[in-house]
Design an enzyme around this catalytic site. Sequence first.
Site, PDB file in Angstrom:
ATOM      1  N   GLU A  75      -1.475  12.931   5.696  1.00 25.73           N
ATOM      2  CA  GLU A  75      -0.573  12.206   4.794  1.00 25.73           C
ATOM      3  C   GLU A  75      -1.285  11.952   3.484  1.00 25.73           C
ATOM      4  O   GLU A  75      -2.483  12.221   3.351  1.00 25.73           O
ATOM      5  CB  GLU A  75      -0.137  10.879   5.412  1.00 25.73           C
ATOM      6  CG  GLU A  75       0.812  11.048   6.583  1.00 25.73           C
ATOM      7  CD  GLU A  75       1.370   9.734   7.072  1.00 25.73           C
ATOM      8  OE1 GLU A  75       0.736   8.687   6.842  1.00 25.73           O
ATOM      9  OE2 GLU A  75       2.429   9.749   7.694  1.00 25.73           O
ATOM     10  N   HIS A 132       6.583   2.250  -2.070  1.00 29.03           N
ATOM     11  CA  HIS A 132       6.572   3.610  -1.516  1.00 29.03           C
ATOM     12  C   HIS A 132       7.342   4.524  -2.462  1.00 29.03           C
ATOM     13  O   HIS A 132       8.454   4.201  -2.877  1.00 29.03           O
ATOM     14  CB  HIS A 132       7.207   3.632  -0.125  1.00 29.03           C
ATOM     15  CG  HIS A 132       6.847   4.863   0.644  1.00 29.03           C
ATOM     16  ND1 HIS A 132       7.315   6.112   0.294  1.00 29.03           N
ATOM     17  CD2 HIS A 132       6.051   5.046   1.712  1.00 29.03           C
ATOM     18  CE1 HIS A 132       6.813   7.003   1.141  1.00 29.03           C
ATOM     19  NE2 HIS A 132       6.036   6.390   2.004  1.00 29.03           N
ATOM     20  N   ARG A 170      -0.250   6.847  -2.812  1.00 33.34           N
ATOM     21  CA  ARG A 170       1.092   6.364  -3.146  1.00 33.34           C
ATOM     22  C   ARG A 170       1.217   5.823  -4.557  1.00 33.34           C
ATOM     23  O   ARG A 170       2.238   6.030  -5.220  1.00 33.34           O
ATOM     24  CB  ARG A 170       1.481   5.256  -2.169  1.00 33.34           C
ATOM     25  CG  ARG A 170       1.792   5.829  -0.836  1.00 33.34           C
ATOM     26  CD  ARG A 170       2.145   4.806   0.185  1.00 33.34           C
ATOM     27  NE  ARG A 170       2.369   5.540   1.418  1.00 33.34           N
ATOM     28  CZ  ARG A 170       2.434   5.003   2.602  1.00 33.34           C
ATOM     29  NH1 ARG A 170       2.282   3.699   2.746  1.00 33.34           N
ATOM     30  NH2 ARG A 170       2.648   5.745   3.663  1.00 33.34           N
ATOM     31  N   HIS A 206       7.194  -1.614  -0.195  1.00 36.51           N
ATOM     32  CA  HIS A 206       6.893  -1.065   1.128  1.00 36.51           C
ATOM     33  C   HIS A 206       5.876  -1.884   1.904  1.00 36.51           C
ATOM     34  O   HIS A 206       6.020  -2.071   3.107  1.00 36.51           O
ATOM     35  CB  HIS A 206       6.364   0.359   0.951  1.00 36.51           C
ATOM     36  CG  HIS A 206       6.146   1.085   2.255  1.00 36.51           C
ATOM     37  ND1 HIS A 206       7.122   1.167   3.227  1.00 36.51           N
ATOM     38  CD2 HIS A 206       5.071   1.769   2.737  1.00 36.51           C
ATOM     39  CE1 HIS A 206       6.656   1.865   4.266  1.00 36.51           C
ATOM     40  NE2 HIS A 206       5.413   2.227   3.997  1.00 36.51           N
ATOM     41  N   ARG A 217      -2.958   0.352   0.054  1.00 32.27           N
ATOM     42  CA  ARG A 217      -3.191   0.809   1.424  1.00 32.27           C
ATOM     43  C   ARG A 217      -3.106   2.326   1.536  1.00 32.27           C
ATOM     44  O   ARG A 217      -2.191   2.944   0.997  1.00 32.27           O
ATOM     45  CB  ARG A 217      -2.134   0.183   2.337  1.00 32.27           C
ATOM     46  CG  ARG A 217      -2.157   0.688   3.740  1.00 32.27           C
ATOM     47  CD  ARG A 217      -1.054   0.048   4.540  1.00 32.27           C
ATOM     48  NE  ARG A 217       0.250   0.476   4.119  1.00 32.27           N
ATOM     49  CZ  ARG A 217       1.054   1.244   4.860  1.00 32.27           C
ATOM     50  NH1 ARG A 217       0.670   1.654   6.052  1.00 32.27           N
ATOM     51  NH2 ARG A 217       2.253   1.588   4.437  1.00 32.27           N
TER      52      ARG A 217
END
Length: 594
Positions: free
Chosen positions: A138, A269, A318, A379, A414
């Site tokens: 990811e 997000h 992100r 998010h 994160r």
Amino acid sequence: MSAATDPTRAAVRIPRWLRAPEPGWTTSADVLVVGSGIAGLTAALQLRERGATVLLVTKTHLEEGSTAWAQGGIAAVMAEDDSPEEHLHDTLVAGVGLCDVAAVTALVHEGPQRVRELVALGAIFDRGSDGEISLTREGGHHRDRILHAGGDATGKEISRALIEALHRVKDDPGIEVIEHALVVDLLQAPPGPDGQTDGRVCGATVHVIGEGQVDGVGAAHCRAVVLATGGLGQIYSSTTNPPVATGDGMAIALRAGAVMADVEFVQFHPTVLFLGDDSTGQQPLISEAVRGEGAFLVDVHGERFMQGQHELADLAPRDVVSRAIVRQLATTGTDHVFLDCRHLGTDFLERRFPSIVASCRANGFDPATDLLPVAPAQHYASGGVAVDLDGRSSLPGLYACGECSCSGVHGANRLASNSLLEGLVFAHRIAEDIARRFAADELPAVQPAPAEAGAARGAGDAAYQSVLVRSKHRQAIQHAMTDGSGVVRSAESTARTAAALAALAASADGVEGGPKSWQTTNLLHLGQLLTELARRREETRGGHVRSDHPEPDDAHWLGHQHAVRGASGSLDVTYHPVDPSRPGQPDRPPEEGL
Ligand SMILES: Cc1cc2nc3c(=O)[nH]c(=O)nc-3n(C[C@H](O)[C@H](O)[C@H](O)COP(=O)(O)OP(=O)(O)OC[C@H]3O[C@@H](n4cnc5c(N)ncnc54)[C@H](O)[C@@H]3O)c2cc1C
């Protein structure tokens, strides 16, 4: 951490209590665990395994919470060509220099064993034809290290496995579970003979929608409280978080005087299905894992725009992707971009991402044939109740775990799929710490101060008196937060939001307490805290953009903001610089303009 500098007092005033009826019943256990996501369930099971009696309360059903919504997976070093050092490095880079290296080290080294234990407990992760657990990649990860379940239903499977484990011990009188039990505030021990108090936490007031003896507001007495109440997504108009994510645990800890850390770091997000400006509340998430499998972003003209922006292109962290989208929106004057997954094909998409495909189709888009309109939405809360490596907060007896905590694992941003892992790893650490302390006769049972038990709550000193905002004001709070404390911020926008929230706080009245007004008031208190910290954080890195400070400025960046409610209800904010030369500090990633 270096000494506090520049303490200032903000105009915001936070009450000690939410107005609530007198407790009508009392119960007790060694430990009160609040919340039934991965953090709360793991903490409860691990504590019971170590002999503590546990009361687990959750404000709706056991399954409710962000955990069950997690799609992409859980990150852990399981492959031979991967290493904890590489996982550490990717996490530090995503956290933009503000991760706690010791906390991340614990996460990446203990994570694989905790995940193996989860498998042993019954969690079924997807496996390849060779029978091995499938690993994918990811955003921000340089290795395949994301375990997933049911294609894109990882959280649901983890939640199922943990709840089943809880059901297996349902006949154990040492663990009690109460659903529809909303914790309102913490109970604290009385001051000592010298009038001094360390804020020792010894229980909580809980509102239960139940029957018989446990109904309405009561008091749960305990030797330690573990807050595992999840995130604060409902503070914004548009979020991926479920309705229970009203930041209760953070607001509760703030009111009790716990140190709160870096609450301004909110992750947006980049790829949330855009359903129009008037669509509010929880919005469908299109997981990063879809880009991990080859989907890419295009602008309204069909042009790919992530290439050349970052070495990982569409799989950049992100914040980088969100910022690139924000730039596109500003350039093209539109409110969304598109995610193109069409080349992945119907069969693959349906097999690998059954939940995402179903949710897109339910909203009128077929990922196999349509471009998916996407835009950033709230998010994840990277900040929260400040805790150490054992999950201890600044208040004796109070622990926090999972998304409501700030363990230092995420820094300013994160890394994808690290939060489920954080809940798992730190819940274990908390259980071990509490067991160790109980064995050493630490944290003895204490009675809450008489006033704390009810009599004087909501009366007397203005600092202790709480007025509640009515639930009808929730949208106004969300609108104000999205307007000025959202993905793009400035001094002017945060001032606008602060003024709007102050007006709402001033309009609060003596409405009788109830779950809706308590949760709305929690959103208000947290919104005020977040906005005050966002105002002071004059930099553009991590989860959000400061449009008025586009240039990097380490003097105003490399540090943590701590906020604590002072005795008079004011917010005391301190800035704690981080040594840029400390070991483990990642090279700063390339800077982005707006
Ligand atoms: C759509 C979505 C997708 C995600 N995908 C991923 C992913 O792929 N990988 C990943 O690592 N992370 C992902 N995340 C983030 C991750 O799911 C959460 O950070 C994590 O599950 C938080 O776990 P938790 O136990 O801290 O909180 P939660 O799972 O949110 O649980 C909080 C619990 O506290 C209860 N509660 C709240 N307030 C009170 C109160 N006052 N009294 C009593 N109970 C209360 C709630 O009802 C709930 O049971 C995703 C999040 C979302 C929303």
